[in-house]
Design a protein around this motif. Sequence first.
Motif, PDB file in Angstrom:
ATOM      1  N   PHE A  92     -13.148  44.347 -12.548  1.00 28.61           N
ATOM      2  CA  PHE A  92     -12.533  45.423 -13.333  1.00 28.61           C
ATOM      3  C   PHE A  92     -11.453  44.867 -14.254  1.00 28.61           C
ATOM      4  O   PHE A  92     -11.418  45.176 -15.456  1.00 28.61           O
ATOM      5  CB  PHE A  92     -11.946  46.482 -12.384  1.00 28.61           C
ATOM      6  N   GLU A  93     -10.584  44.019 -13.715  1.00 27.39           N
ATOM      7  CA  GLU A  93      -9.503  43.446 -14.518  1.00 27.39           C
ATOM      8  C   GLU A  93     -10.046  42.529 -15.613  1.00 27.39           C
ATOM      9  O   GLU A  93      -9.578  42.577 -16.757  1.00 27.39           O
ATOM     10  CB  GLU A  93      -8.516  42.676 -13.635  1.00 27.39           C
ATOM     11  N   LEU A  94     -11.022  41.704 -15.283  1.00 29.49           N
ATOM     12  CA  LEU A  94     -11.587  40.808 -16.299  1.00 29.49           C
ATOM     13  C   LEU A  94     -12.316  41.587 -17.381  1.00 29.49           C
ATOM     14  O   LEU A  94     -12.192  41.249 -18.559  1.00 29.49           O
ATOM     15  CB  LEU A  94     -12.518  39.773 -15.655  1.00 29.49           C
ATOM     16  N   ARG A  95     -13.049  42.601 -17.005  1.00 28.92           N
ATOM     17  CA  ARG A  95     -13.764  43.398 -18.012  1.00 28.92           C
ATOM     18  C   ARG A  95     -12.779  44.025 -18.991  1.00 28.92           C
ATOM     19  O   ARG A  95     -13.057  44.138 -20.176  1.00 28.92           O
ATOM     20  CB  ARG A  95     -14.549  44.511 -17.329  1.00 28.92           C
ATOM     21  N   ARG A  96     -11.622  44.410 -18.504  1.00 29.71           N
ATOM     22  CA  ARG A  96     -10.594  45.004 -19.373  1.00 29.71           C
ATOM     23  C   ARG A  96      -9.968  43.967 -20.294  1.00 29.71           C
ATOM     24  O   ARG A  96      -9.599  44.268 -21.410  1.00 29.71           O
ATOM     25  CB  ARG A  96      -9.481  45.640 -18.527  1.00 29.71           C
TER      26      ARG A  96
ATOM     27  N   LEU B 112      -9.615  47.977   3.808  1.00 27.73           N
ATOM     28  CA  LEU B 112      -8.797  49.146   3.456  1.00 27.73           C
ATOM     29  C   LEU B 112      -7.742  48.781   2.415  1.00 27.73           C
ATOM     30  O   LEU B 112      -7.541  49.520   1.444  1.00 27.73           O
ATOM     31  CB  LEU B 112      -8.112  49.713   4.706  1.00 27.73           C
ATOM     32  N   THR B 113      -7.093  47.649   2.615  1.00 25.55           N
ATOM     33  CA  THR B 113      -6.070  47.206   1.667  1.00 25.55           C
ATOM     34  C   THR B 113      -6.665  46.999   0.286  1.00 25.55           C
ATOM     35  O   THR B 113      -6.129  47.473  -0.720  1.00 25.55           O
ATOM     36  CB  THR B 113      -5.401  45.910   2.164  1.00 25.55           C
ATOM     37  N   GLU B 114      -7.775  46.288   0.221  1.00 28.65           N
ATOM     38  CA  GLU B 114      -8.388  45.991  -1.077  1.00 28.65           C
ATOM     39  C   GLU B 114      -8.941  47.248  -1.742  1.00 28.65           C
ATOM     40  O   GLU B 114      -8.822  47.423  -2.952  1.00 28.65           O
ATOM     41  CB  GLU B 114      -9.491  44.938  -0.932  1.00 28.65           C
ATOM     42  N   TYR B 115      -9.523  48.135  -0.961  1.00 29.17           N
ATOM     43  CA  TYR B 115     -10.041  49.389  -1.516  1.00 29.17           C
ATOM     44  C   TYR B 115      -8.905  50.217  -2.126  1.00 29.17           C
ATOM     45  O   TYR B 115      -9.028  50.733  -3.239  1.00 29.17           O
ATOM     46  CB  TYR B 115     -10.757  50.182  -0.417  1.00 29.17           C
ATOM     47  N   ASN B 116      -7.790  50.285  -1.422  1.00 30.89           N
ATOM     48  CA  ASN B 116      -6.645  51.042  -1.950  1.00 30.89           C
ATOM     49  C   ASN B 116      -6.054  50.382  -3.196  1.00 30.89           C
ATOM     50  O   ASN B 116      -5.678  51.065  -4.146  1.00 30.89           O
ATOM     51  CB  ASN B 116      -5.585  51.235  -0.868  1.00 30.89           C
ATOM     52  N   LYS B 117      -5.987  49.053  -3.227  1.00 33.39           N
ATOM     53  CA  LYS B 117      -5.520  48.352  -4.432  1.00 33.39           C
ATOM     54  C   LYS B 117      -6.439  48.654  -5.617  1.00 33.39           C
ATOM     55  O   LYS B 117      -5.966  48.871  -6.734  1.00 33.39           O
ATOM     56  CB  LYS B 117      -5.479  46.838  -4.205  1.00 33.39           C
ATOM     57  N   TYR B 118      -7.721  48.625  -5.350  1.00 37.04           N
ATOM     58  CA  TYR B 118      -8.709  48.908  -6.399  1.00 37.04           C
ATOM     59  C   TYR B 118      -8.527  50.333  -6.946  1.00 37.04           C
ATOM     60  O   TYR B 118      -8.465  50.540  -8.164  1.00 37.04           O
ATOM     61  CB  TYR B 118     -10.116  48.700  -5.839  1.00 37.04           C
ATOM     62  N   LEU B 119      -8.413  51.297  -6.051  1.00 35.80           N
ATOM     63  CA  LEU B 119      -8.224  52.680  -6.486  1.00 35.80           C
ATOM     64  C   LEU B 119      -6.916  52.875  -7.240  1.00 35.80           C
ATOM     65  O   LEU B 119      -6.879  53.551  -8.280  1.00 35.80           O
ATOM     66  CB  LEU B 119      -8.263  53.634  -5.288  1.00 35.80           C
ATOM     67  N   LEU B 120      -5.848  52.280  -6.735  1.00 35.98           N
ATOM     68  CA  LEU B 120      -4.545  52.409  -7.390  1.00 35.98           C
ATOM     69  C   LEU B 120      -4.556  51.766  -8.773  1.00 35.98           C
ATOM     70  O   LEU B 120      -3.979  52.315  -9.722  1.00 35.98           O
ATOM     71  CB  LEU B 120      -3.445  51.806  -6.524  1.00 35.98           C
ATOM     72  N   ARG B 121      -5.229  50.638  -8.908  1.00 40.19           N
ATOM     73  CA  ARG B 121      -5.291  49.992 -10.224  1.00 40.19           C
ATOM     74  C   ARG B 121      -6.087  50.830 -11.203  1.00 40.19           C
ATOM     75  O   ARG B 121      -5.705  50.976 -12.359  1.00 40.19           O
ATOM     76  CB  ARG B 121      -5.898  48.586 -10.077  1.00 40.19           C
ATOM     77  N   ARG B 122      -7.192  51.400 -10.742  1.00 41.08           N
ATOM     78  CA  ARG B 122      -7.975  52.260 -11.629  1.00 41.08           C
ATOM     79  C   ARG B 122      -7.163  53.499 -12.034  1.00 41.08           C
ATOM     80  O   ARG B 122      -7.212  53.919 -13.190  1.00 41.08           O
ATOM     81  CB  ARG B 122      -9.284  52.660 -10.952  1.00 41.08           C
ATOM     82  N   ALA B 123      -6.429  54.048 -11.096  1.00 45.70           N
ATOM     83  CA  ALA B 123      -5.592  55.207 -11.410  1.00 45.70           C
ATOM     84  C   ALA B 123      -4.489  54.829 -12.403  1.00 45.70           C
ATOM     85  O   ALA B 123      -4.208  55.597 -13.330  1.00 45.70           O
ATOM     86  CB  ALA B 123      -4.984  55.775 -10.123  1.00 45.70           C
ATOM     87  N   ALA B 124      -3.901  53.660 -12.217  1.00 44.58           N
ATOM     88  CA  ALA B 124      -2.852  53.200 -13.144  1.00 44.58           C
ATOM     89  C   ALA B 124      -3.400  53.061 -14.552  1.00 44.58           C
ATOM     90  O   ALA B 124      -2.729  53.428 -15.531  1.00 44.58           O
ATOM     91  CB  ALA B 124      -2.268  51.873 -12.664  1.00 44.58           C
ATOM     92  N   VAL B 125      -4.609  52.565 -14.675  1.00 44.80           N
ATOM     93  CA  VAL B 125      -5.223  52.437 -16.004  1.00 44.80           C
ATOM     94  C   VAL B 125      -5.481  53.807 -16.610  1.00 44.80           C
ATOM     95  O   VAL B 125      -5.269  54.003 -17.813  1.00 44.80           O
ATOM     96  CB  VAL B 125      -6.530  51.596 -15.901  1.00 44.80           C
TER      97      VAL B 125
END
Length: 176
Positions: free
Chosen positions: A132-136, A159-172
Amino acid sequence: MIRRLLSSLLLFWMLGFAVFAVTLPRPAADSRTDAIVVLTGGAARIERGLSLLQAGKAKEMLISGVDRTVRPHELALQYHVPVKLFDCCVDLGHEAVDTRSNAEEVAAWLDKSDYRSVRLVTTDWHMPRARFELRRALPDTIVLTGDAVKSDPGLRMLLTEYNKYLLRRAAVLVGY
């Protein structure tokens, strides 16, 4: 009303986590790309990248997020590869400290080349967020192939990685 909304959100979160956990990315096919990018931080990532490079699957490799004190010859010794492989074909990125800055470092490295395809090597649980980050950060003209290093993550890691992923997508979504 609020209870239903919260219950629905929790249900969607749980279903999303289940999908995330059971559909972890796999290693890529044995195809060739112009370059390989390895993100540090997980077991067997650098080994996978070096193995692909030695097999002629790319011209050059960037290891992103390397500690500033690490030198190429030290990595060559540690991973039992010729120093000349590092001299000709491996660059060390010392600027990245997280996945987002990995993407920035990779984009800057690729900007100096005419490469049009890159293989991203990272751990399976990290691949969705890294991709996701590289594509951006990368132009749409660069073909990005994910090459996940298989791991055996525990529930806490997932769980940690899934939440980081969701939070990053929400931040974007909100412009950050």
